[in-house]
Design an enzyme around this catalytic site. Structure first.
Site, PDB file in Angstrom:
ATOM      1  CD  GLU A   2     -48.792  11.469  22.631  1.00  8.05           C
ATOM      2  OE1 GLU A   2     -48.497  10.675  21.711  1.00  8.05           O
ATOM      3  OE2 GLU A   2     -49.961  11.745  22.945  1.00  8.05           O
ATOM      4  CB  CYS A  42     -51.057   5.625  19.105  1.00 11.66           C
ATOM      5  SG  CYS A  42     -52.079   7.001  19.702  1.00 11.66           S
ATOM      6  N   GLY A  75     -48.645   6.023  27.051  1.00  8.16           N
ATOM      7  CA  GLY A  75     -48.007   6.686  28.186  1.00  8.16           C
ATOM      8  C   GLY A  75     -48.638   6.298  29.508  1.00  8.16           C
ATOM      9  CG  HIS A 109     -43.810   5.680  26.990  1.00  5.79           C
ATOM     10  ND1 HIS A 109     -44.650   6.774  26.901  1.00  5.79           N
ATOM     11  CD2 HIS A 109     -44.226   4.807  26.048  1.00  5.79           C
ATOM     12  CE1 HIS A 109     -45.536   6.562  25.937  1.00  5.79           C
ATOM     13  NE2 HIS A 109     -45.298   5.376  25.408  1.00  5.79           N
TER      14      HIS A 109
END
Length: 269
Positions: A193, A75, A205, A147
């Protein structure tokens, strides 16, 4: 004695940070979900825990948990918040390896590691060209978590995001980015997410979007990524590491009382 916490955000992507470096934390999934709940808990996009590091060269072990109780491997926005909270230039130990950080002029930079571009490492369910997937002609990579980046209107995020998160192509689910290319050095991004839904910003991202767009020649390797509440600067360096730079903001600190905590206890994960 309750449990102390810190609330922070990076571009509106908000986190509850629990420091377990002195006292180990017990966090069943039910308690994680209650802490993240915006009506009955503190409210956040992800819960972040700090523990003593287990690898040489790291200053702290950082883990990220989604509101559904699942754990995320990376993150970016939370990593900047942890670095700002600790001060100095800490090296963070995460599932995605050691992440060096630095701070200058009120901004925090995190070296987010190298993107994983082969289909097994994303991971995908079967062999594909990850630069041109057979799924809306998207591109996929892993920045410690999977992703998918689609090059289309960011307005599609709310409708397509939840469908694509659980597409069979992604055995571990995926974060779905919707990138609108503005120029060779600027793109707009909205991210759905996994385990959290739409968020105002997503650091990993943003890294994935620049990597995937650069692979297709849509942007340069340094690019400004604009999201709902601000921008990040992402550089896919010549050594293949991705550098992310942006703000981190302290919101408030507090203490959860023992009664509230006891109500959320259940068998540990």
């Amino acid at each position: 004695m309750g449990m102390s916490f810190t609330k922070m955000h990076g571009l509106g992507n908000d986190f509850v940070i629990l420091d377990g470096r002195r006292t180990p934390l017990t966090l069943p999934s039910t308690l994680i979900s209650r802490l993240c709940d915006r009506q009955r808990g503190i409210g956040c996009d992800q819960l972040v825990t700090l523990s003593p590091p287990t690898r040489a060269g790291a200053d702290v072990l950082v883990r990220f948990f989604n509101p559904d109780g699942s754990e995320a491997g990376a993150c970016g926005n939370a990593s900047r918040c942890v670095a700002a909270l600790l001060g100095g230039n800490p090296t963070l130990q995460t599932q995605n390896g050691l992440l060096p950080t630095s701070q200058k002029d009120g901004l925090v930079s995190v070296l987010m590691g190298k993107p994983h571009l082969d289909w097994q490492s994303v991971p995908l369910a079967n062999a594909c060209d990850t630069a041109h997937l057979p799924l809306y002609d998207g591109a996929a990579c892993s920045m410690g978590n999977p992703h998918l980046t689609l090059f289309c209107s960011i307005e599609d995020a709310a409708t397509l995001g939840p469908v694509l998160e659980t597409d069979p192509l992604f055995p571990e689910r995926a974060n779905i980015g919707f990138a609108d290319i503005q120029s060779p050095t600027h793109l707009r991004l909205r991210v759905w997410e996994r385990g959290a839904g739409l968020t105002l910003a997503c650091g990993s991202g943003a890294c994935a979007a620049v990597v995937n767009a650069a692979r297709r020649g849509l942007v340069e390797r340094t690019c400004l990524v604009s999201m709902e509440c601000g921008s990040l600067t992402i550089t896919w360096q010549d050594d293949d590491y991705v550098l992310m730079t942006g703000p981190a903001q302290h919101v408030f600190t507090g203490t959860l009382d023992e009664t509230w905590l006891a109500e959320g206890q259940a068998p540990a994960l």
